[in-house]
Design an enzyme around this catalytic site. Structure first.
Site, PDB file in Angstrom:
ATOM      1  N   GLU A 210      -8.421 -19.213  16.915  1.00 14.81           N
ATOM      2  CA  GLU A 210      -9.392 -19.754  16.233  1.00 14.81           C
ATOM      3  C   GLU A 210      -9.508 -19.397  15.014  1.00 14.81           C
ATOM      4  OE1 GLU A 210     -11.119 -22.285  17.467  1.00 14.81           O
ATOM      5  OE2 GLU A 210     -10.348 -22.209  19.400  1.00 14.81           O
ATOM      6  N   CYS A 244     -16.863 -19.479   9.682  1.00 15.96           N
ATOM      7  CA  CYS A 244     -15.527 -20.063   9.776  1.00 15.96           C
ATOM      8  C   CYS A 244     -15.365 -21.473   9.564  1.00 15.96           C
ATOM      9  CB  CYS A 244     -14.618 -19.826  10.880  1.00 15.96           C
ATOM     10  SG  CYS A 244     -15.450 -20.302  12.483  1.00 15.96           S
TER      11      CYS A 244
END
Length: 489
Positions: A210, A244
């Protein structure tokens, strides 16, 4: 033997006892983890406050609330997720038992990130526990206080042999990566992601990465700019931009740039007052290295609002940059901070072209009142996730997979997606030593007539109820007898 080797060896030995495979054991561990967030919320919040200046309410809202929901869902759905999954059959297998059986992978390494240290570390752990694995948890050393709390608290609530916590920095992580795991789950940046993948390749270990990236945000001139900019400002400046999936930059037509700037400024004031530095809901940059990295991005861009900073307090004000050029320093890497560049494009075509020139982002945002604009953005771009007319909130939807594509990552998680990602979905077919006549078509000598029969049996899938299956099995038994008698010669 190093501390890291010992932790992995203990976890594997514990896994080999088989206790993590028991559904009751998994549910008990999940309930214990749930209890941790109830009983130790103040300890968790205090540590996050020291690391990132998040308020207690902010920590619960963005860190632990989602984890509590994820645990509750896993407890409720675990028996369903873990049950054998029947699959469609063809005529060759109509009398057989055919299913998918989810099985634990073994020992999983979870390497967490510092920006949401509980959310992005414990969510994969929930999936690992639910899937019946052992898991070595490596919290980010950058969140010093949170890592210490995890190290102290997790062994008090969940099986410390199956789920050990290993703290430390780069040397400790490197030592962990020398060990053999059955899966590695990493949240962070693409530079480290490549190192993780390289280390995993030595043991042919599968990975979930990720990674993030520059998530674009296109604002169409035909939308409610006030609402759009409020939502963008929330998505950008939450956690001081250290998210993010934060909108990394805005693409819009030159005619609405000034209005966008004014609306974002109004939202900053609405959220964080005239002085964000004193606002309890506005965070801080995690450390001095990132503080200097973010400030250096301002060098060749024009500040429309914000820009104030205080190195001693790791404070950078919510900042908007205007008339930013594609070659500007702020556009060369993920910002991961409270800077919001605005780039001018001449409409949707140019926006799509600009987005597609870059790496595939973890998230893509589009604001428009025109469904055709949203559809084109959906059809003509690629990203880990896409969200129209809002920011961030797709992360909170357990029924959506969360993950990247290309440079923004591989694999996905959340709820059942976590369970499946950290399970081996084993294909099982159980036959009986009967109806051998049907099998004669596959045995040598091979003939065109046998091939014709094989095509009939293999290429016809069936989905019948119990009565239909029994009737079809009876018919096939007769067919098999005929086939065997004639030997399809």
């Amino acid at each position: 033997m190093s501390r890291e080797q010992q932790a992995v060896a203990r976890a594997r030995k514990a896994f080999e006892t088989g206790r993590s495979k028991c559904l009751e054991h998994r549910i008990r561990q999940l309930k214990n983890l749930q209890r941790l967030f109830t009983e130790k919320q103040s300890v968790i919040s205090d540590a996050v406050k020291k690391d990132l200046n998040k308020s207690d309410v902010g920590t619960q809202l963005y860190e632990t609330l989602g984890l509590e929901g994820e645990i509750s869902l896993a407890i409720k759905k675990l028996k369903e997720w873990a049950a054998p999954r029947p699959v469609e059959k063809n005529l060759m297998t109509i009398s057989d038992t055919v299913y998918i059986r989810p099985e634990p992978l073994g020992v999983v390494l979870i390497i967490g990130a510092w920006n949401y240290p509980w959310a992005v570390t414990i969510q994969p752990l929930i999936g690992a526990i639910a899937a019946g694995n052992a898991a070595v948890v490596k919290p980010s050393e950058i969140c010093v206080h949170t890592a210490k709390v995890m190290e102290d608290l997790l062994p008090l609530y969940i099986d410390k042999e199956l789920y050990p916590v290993v703290t430390g920095g780069v040397p400790e992580t490197q030592e962990l990566l020398r060990q053999r795991f059955d899966h590695i789950f990493y949240t962070g940046n693409s530079v480290v992601g490549k190192l993780i993948m390289e280390a995993a390749a030595k043991h042919l270990t599968p990975v979930t990465l990720e990674l993030g990236g520059k998530s674009p945000c296109y604002i169409d001139k035909n939308c409610d700019l006030s609402i759009a900019c409020r939502r963008v400002a929330w998505g950008k400046y939450t956690n001081c931009g250290q998210t993010c999936i934060a909108p990394d930059y805005i693409l819009c037509e030159p005619s609405i740039q000034d209005r966008v700037i004014e609306e974002v400024k109004k939202s900053i004031k609405e959220f964080y007052t005239d002085n964000p530095k004193t606002c309890p809901d506005y965070g801080r940059i995690i450390n001095q290295r990132h503080f200097k990295r973010i400030l250096s991005m301002l060098e060749d861009s024009t500040i429309a609002t914000g820009g104030d900073n205080d190195e001693s307090d790791s404070y950078i004000a919510p900042t908007v940059l205007r008339d930013v050029k594609p070659e500007a320093k702020v556009m060369q890497e993920e910002i991961f901070g409270p800077l919001l560049p605005i780039l001018s494009v001449n409409g949707l075509d140019e926006a799509i072209k600009f987005i597609n020139k870059g790496e595939k982002p973890l998230a893509l945002y589009v604001f428009s009142s025109d469904n055709k604009v949203i559809k084109r953005m959906t059809d003509e771009t690629s990203s880990g996730g896409l969200l129209a007319n809002d920011c961030l909130v797709h992360f909170s939807v357990s029924s959506l997979p969360f993950g990247g594509v290309g440079n923004s990552g591989m694999g996905c998680y959340h709820a059942k997606f976590s369970f499946d990602q950290l399970s081996h979905l084993r294909g099982c077919l159980i036959k009986q030593l009967k109806m051998e006549g049907v099998n004669s078509m596959r045995y040598p000598p091979h003939t065109l007539k046998k091939l014709s029969w094989a095509r009939f049996f293999v290429l016809n899938n069936v989905d019948l109820g119990l009565v239909g299956r029994r009737a079809l099995v009876a018919v096939l038994a007769v067919v098999a007898a005929v086939v065997l008698q004639n030997y399809v010669l």
